[in-house]
Write a protein that holds these residues in place. Structure first.
Motif, PDB file in Angstrom:
ATOM      1  N   LEU A   1       0.849  -1.189   0.000  1.00 32.30           N
ATOM      2  CA  LEU A   1       0.000   0.000   0.000  1.00 32.30           C
ATOM      3  C   LEU A   1       0.884   1.239   0.000  1.00 32.30           C
ATOM      4  N   VAL A   2       0.589   2.198  -0.905  1.00 34.69           N
ATOM      5  CA  VAL A   2       1.323   3.463  -0.967  1.00 34.69           C
ATOM      6  C   VAL A   2       0.349   4.614  -0.702  1.00 34.69           C
ATOM      7  N   ILE A   3       0.739   5.501   0.203  1.00 40.78           N
ATOM      8  CA  ILE A   3      -0.072   6.679   0.518  1.00 40.78           C
ATOM      9  C   ILE A   3       0.533   7.891  -0.192  1.00 40.78           C
ATOM     10  N   PHE A   4      -0.241   8.519  -1.056  1.00 41.38           N
ATOM     11  CA  PHE A   4       0.186   9.734  -1.756  1.00 41.38           C
ATOM     12  C   PHE A   4      -0.541  10.919  -1.125  1.00 41.38           C
ATOM     13  N   ASP A   5       0.207  11.774  -0.426  1.00 41.51           N
ATOM     14  CA  ASP A   5      -0.408  12.904   0.282  1.00 41.51           C
ATOM     15  C   ASP A   5      -0.233  14.191  -0.529  1.00 41.51           C
ATOM     16  N   GLU A   6      -1.186  14.464  -1.416  1.00 44.84           N
ATOM     17  CA  GLU A   6      -1.169  15.664  -2.277  1.00 44.84           C
ATOM     18  C   GLU A   6       0.195  15.841  -2.958  1.00 44.84           C
ATOM     19  N   PRO A   7       0.702  14.819  -3.629  1.00 46.12           N
ATOM     20  CA  PRO A   7       2.081  14.888  -4.123  1.00 46.12           C
ATOM     21  C   PRO A   7       2.288  15.801  -5.322  1.00 46.12           C
ATOM     22  N   THR A   8       1.212  16.287  -5.951  1.00 48.39           N
ATOM     23  CA  THR A   8       1.412  17.158  -7.126  1.00 48.39           C
ATOM     24  C   THR A   8       0.892  18.570  -6.899  1.00 48.39           C
ATOM     25  N   THR A   9       0.453  18.889  -5.679  1.00 50.47           N
ATOM     26  CA  THR A   9      -0.152  20.194  -5.415  1.00 50.47           C
ATOM     27  C   THR A   9       0.776  21.345  -5.768  1.00 50.47           C
ATOM     28  N   ALA A  10       2.070  21.218  -5.462  1.00 52.86           N
ATOM     29  CA  ALA A  10       2.999  22.326  -5.677  1.00 52.86           C
ATOM     30  C   ALA A  10       3.635  22.323  -7.062  1.00 52.86           C
ATOM     31  N   LEU A  11       3.204  21.417  -7.944  1.00 52.32           N
ATOM     32  CA  LEU A  11       3.846  21.293  -9.247  1.00 52.32           C
ATOM     33  C   LEU A  11       3.089  22.035 -10.341  1.00 52.32           C
ATOM     34  N   ASP A  12       3.836  22.431 -11.382  1.00 53.02           N
ATOM     35  CA  ASP A  12       3.217  23.024 -12.558  1.00 53.02           C
ATOM     36  C   ASP A  12       2.403  21.976 -13.297  1.00 53.02           C
ATOM     37  N   VAL A  13       1.498  22.447 -14.152  1.00 56.52           N
ATOM     38  CA  VAL A  13       0.611  21.509 -14.832  1.00 56.52           C
ATOM     39  C   VAL A  13       1.364  20.549 -15.752  1.00 56.52           C
ATOM     40  N   THR A  14       2.385  21.033 -16.451  1.00 56.42           N
ATOM     41  CA  THR A  14       3.124  20.138 -17.350  1.00 56.42           C
ATOM     42  C   THR A  14       3.922  19.104 -16.557  1.00 56.42           C
ATOM     43  N   THR A  15       4.553  19.543 -15.478  1.00 54.32           N
ATOM     44  CA  THR A  15       5.313  18.622 -14.621  1.00 54.32           C
ATOM     45  C   THR A  15       4.374  17.636 -13.944  1.00 54.32           C
ATOM     46  N   GLN A  16       3.202  18.121 -13.556  1.00 53.82           N
ATOM     47  CA  GLN A  16       2.206  17.275 -12.896  1.00 53.82           C
ATOM     48  C   GLN A  16       1.821  16.091 -13.773  1.00 53.82           C
ATOM     49  N   ILE A  17       1.706  16.321 -15.075  1.00 53.42           N
ATOM     50  CA  ILE A  17       1.353  15.238 -15.997  1.00 53.42           C
ATOM     51  C   ILE A  17       2.411  14.141 -15.970  1.00 53.42           C
ATOM     52  N   GLU A  18       3.667  14.550 -16.037  1.00 54.40           N
ATOM     53  CA  GLU A  18       4.755  13.561 -15.994  1.00 54.40           C
ATOM     54  C   GLU A  18       4.702  12.737 -14.712  1.00 54.40           C
ATOM     55  N   VAL A  19       4.530  13.427 -13.587  1.00 53.45           N
ATOM     56  CA  VAL A  19       4.542  12.753 -12.294  1.00 53.45           C
ATOM     57  C   VAL A  19       3.349  11.805 -12.168  1.00 53.45           C
ATOM     58  N   LEU A  20       2.166  12.259 -12.556  1.00 49.35           N
ATOM     59  CA  LEU A  20       0.975  11.400 -12.493  1.00 49.35           C
ATOM     60  C   LEU A  20       1.144  10.166 -13.376  1.00 49.35           C
ATOM     61  N   ARG A  21       1.650  10.378 -14.583  1.00 48.76           N
ATOM     62  CA  ARG A  21       1.861   9.240 -15.491  1.00 48.76           C
ATOM     63  C   ARG A  21       2.829   8.234 -14.893  1.00 48.76           C
ATOM     64  N   ALA A  22       3.910   8.748 -14.303  1.00 48.89           N
ATOM     65  CA  ALA A  22       4.915   7.865 -13.715  1.00 48.89           C
ATOM     66  C   ALA A  22       4.329   7.086 -12.541  1.00 48.89           C
ATOM     67  N   PHE A  23       3.603   7.775 -11.653  1.00 45.86           N
ATOM     68  CA  PHE A  23       2.977   7.099 -10.513  1.00 45.86           C
ATOM     69  C   PHE A  23       2.024   6.004 -10.997  1.00 45.86           C
ATOM     70  N   LYS A  24       1.183   6.364 -11.949  1.00 41.49           N
ATOM     71  CA  LYS A  24       0.152   5.438 -12.420  1.00 41.49           C
ATOM     72  C   LYS A  24       0.784   4.190 -13.044  1.00 41.49           C
ATOM     73  N   SER A  25       1.829   4.396 -13.838  1.00 40.65           N
ATOM     74  CA  SER A  25       2.501   3.283 -14.506  1.00 40.65           C
ATOM     75  C   SER A  25       3.132   2.319 -13.502  1.00 40.65           C
ATOM     76  N   VAL A  26       3.849   2.871 -12.526  1.00 39.28           N
ATOM     77  CA  VAL A  26       4.535   2.031 -11.543  1.00 39.28           C
ATOM     78  C   VAL A  26       3.530   1.271 -10.676  1.00 39.28           C
ATOM     79  N   MET A  27       2.452   1.951 -10.282  1.00 40.60           N
ATOM     80  CA  MET A  27       1.438   1.299  -9.447  1.00 40.60           C
ATOM     81  C   MET A  27       0.755   0.163 -10.197  1.00 40.60           C
TER      82      MET A  27
END
Length: 558
Positions: free
Chosen positions: A177-203
């Motif tokens: 189980l992994v807890i993600f606590d607002e991990p993209t709140t402080a990121l720009d929209v373009t960077t947020q896409i990369e991070v979300l994609r990476a999280f989703k793929s690994v999970m």
């Protein structure tokens, strides 16, 4: 039927106030999470999202305690087990990805040593095996230079990269189980896409379960299978992501969804007494500015702004958008005189302003105020609200005693805060209340122009929408003008006449409100606008495969 991985049963969490009174903040919450399922906890600040998520590690914040119920992870109750046994589960069975990755890393240690630390603590594998596994994760999380990025220190990577490295640190022990606590709140929209994609793929590839804490429904829509809506420590509604987005039942859920549909912009009505010759309230021309010693070419060692110009008419609003590092906040600091420009001019009502705020007249300072992003650091924690608002009243208008006291009450009325808050300290206020006090302090000067630097980025969507509505009301009442800095297109779209897109310290495009977003012509503007998540669960998966590569060229400071 298989047992769920997580089962929270009738969870109660209490907090103790400074006066010693006990307050129940989580009130009988129950839900389950299946193996491989990602569940989002959403709600406004104070709804209990993070408090509940932390109990999945058997942890509560200082001053809080679990007062009832069970938290079962793989059939083991984290509430009743000894702390020693809970520690064995953290990092192996359950792991945590924080909101601020920068605060999670030690600046004096190399990244690779920190990412693999859990493997050493729990003796999961040898150091060589841990390093090899970390590099595999760096590849999976689409980090640049995955074989060598671990040799760097935290300050040598961008915010978006650091957030993915924090995920690698959480994933190194193969948690269930992994807890993600607002991990993209402080990121720009373009960077947020990369991070979300990476999280989703690994999970997905690891078959891991997840809890995703957020107030951003559009982000949650891209990664969660199921959504639990919280308010006041209680579950308001629960359902599949598509069900919640398309047919929410609870009024509060519908309120959250409505906050993503900003109130349409309405152009200001020209003043009846308007003079035939219209002079810009603010005119910025040919600004060059930055940090460090001046070089032979007359520019700073780190030149942030290059030949930036803009205008703002009285009673109108200008939006500045772009990623972190694009120069938005630096331009605001130059306009305010906090960072003197090395070249260029700033004029207020046709009058040239000195580059340094310290050399401007009191009247010039009064007419232009700045409201900073983080009210937590902008407000003196040792001063009451009345003291904070009283200082500009005394400085600019000489108001003291009963006159000041009366005016403080009026300012609190203006920002829709109860007058009883005047005796409270900033630490006793919510995020939204602190930002309203921050804004009331600017209003105390009776300015013509307010520079708003990312003032809603740290707020949840409902509170942010209320702040924007407040700004509009005050503009109508007081004839204010705003320069509004943000990386959130919907925010500037709801309040600004014109939007200036900035990239790498230069203006790349100036767009009227009615041109947004379809009227953008510059490739960077198009990328920025296309990167804003939609309330559609298939939006992220539907983006072209090379979309992140386009965004990556701009991922400099995350």
């Amino acid at each position: 039927m298989t047992e769920p991985l997580v089962a929270i049963q009738d969870l109660h969490v209490e907090a103790r106030t400074d006066a010693g009174r006990r307050v129940e903040i989580i009130k009988g919450v129950s839900f389950t999470i299946n193996e491989g399922e990602i569940v989002a906890l959403i709600g406004e600040s104070g709804s209990g999202k993070t408090t509940i998520a932390l109990t999945l590690m058997g942890y509560t914040r200082s001053g809080c305690q679990i007062s009832g119920g069970k938290v079962l992870l793989g059939g083991q109750d984290l509430v009743s087990m000894p702390e020693r046994d809970r520690q064995k589960l953290r990092g192996t069975d359950v792991a945590y990805v924080p909101q601020s990755a920068a605060a999670a890393f030690n600046p004096s240690h190399r990244l690779i040593d920190q990412v693999i630390e859990v493997a050493g603590i729990h003796r999961l594998m040898s150091r060589a095996e841990a390093k090899a596994k970390a590099i595999e994760l760096f590849h999976a999380l689409a980090l640049p230079d995955p074989d060598t990025i671990g040799d760097r220190y935290p300050h040598q990577v961008s915010g978006g990269q650091l957030q993915r490295l924090a995920a690698a640190m959480a994933l190194i022990g193969d948690p269930r189980l992994v807890i993600f606590d607002e991990p993209t709140t402080a990121l720009d929209v373009t960077t947020q896409i990369e991070v979300l994609r990476a999280f989703k793929s690994v999970m997905r590839n690891g078959g891991m379960a997840g809890v995703y804490v957020s107030h951003d429904l559009a982000v949650v829509a891209q990664i969660a299978d199921r959504i639990i809506v919280l308010k006041g420590g209680e579950i308001q509604e629960e359902g599949s992501t598509r069900q919640i987005l398309e047919s929410a039942n609870h009024p509060y859920t519908r309120q959250l969804l409505a906050a993503f549909q900003p109130t349409p912009f309405v152009a200001p009505t020209p003043a009846a007494q308007e003079t035939p010759i219209r002079r810009a309230l603010l005119e910025v021309s040919g600004i060059y500015a930055g940090y460090g010693p001046i070089q032979a070419d007359g520019l700073p060692y780190k030149t942030v702004l290059r030949d930036v110009s803009c205008k703002l008419e009285r009673g109108h609003n200008l939006g500045l958008i772009g990623e972190s590092g694009s120069g938005k906040s630096t331009l605001a600091r130059v306009i305010a005189g906090l960072l003197p420009a090395v070249r260029g001019h700033v004029q207020l009502d046709g009058r040239e302003l000195d580059p340094k705020a310290g050399l401007r007249s009191k009247e010039e300072l009064r007419r232009m105020q700045i409201v900073f992003q983080l009210a937590d650091t902008a407000l003196n924690p040792q001063r009451s609200v009345a003291d904070i608002l009283g200082r500009p009243l005394a400085f600019y208008h000489g108001e003291t005693g009963a006159a000041q006291e009366a005016r403080v009450g009026e300012l609190l009325d203006m920002v829709q805060l109860p007058r009883t808050l005047r005796h409270r300290m900033p630490g006793e206020l919510s995020g939204g209340q602190k930002q309203r006090v921050n804004f009331a302090r600017a209003l105390a000067a009776k300015p013509d122009l307010i520079l708003c630097d990312e003032i809603t980025s740290a707020l949840d969507t409902v509170v942010a929408a209320a702040i924007i509505d407040l700004l509009k009301d005050l503009q109508r009442e007081l004839g204010l003008s705003y320069v509004f800095i943000s990386h959130d297109l919907s925010t500037v779209q709801s309040i600004c006449d014109q939007v200036m897109v900035m990239q790498h310290g230069e203006m790349v495009e100036l767009l009227a409100n009615d041109q947004l977003p379809a009227g953008a012509r510059h490739p960077y503007s198009k990328l920025l606008f296309a990167s804003v998540p939609k309330l559609d669960p298939g939006w992220l998966d539907g983006l072209p495969a090379d979309f992140s590569e386009s965004a990556k060229t701009s991922d400099r400071s995350g």
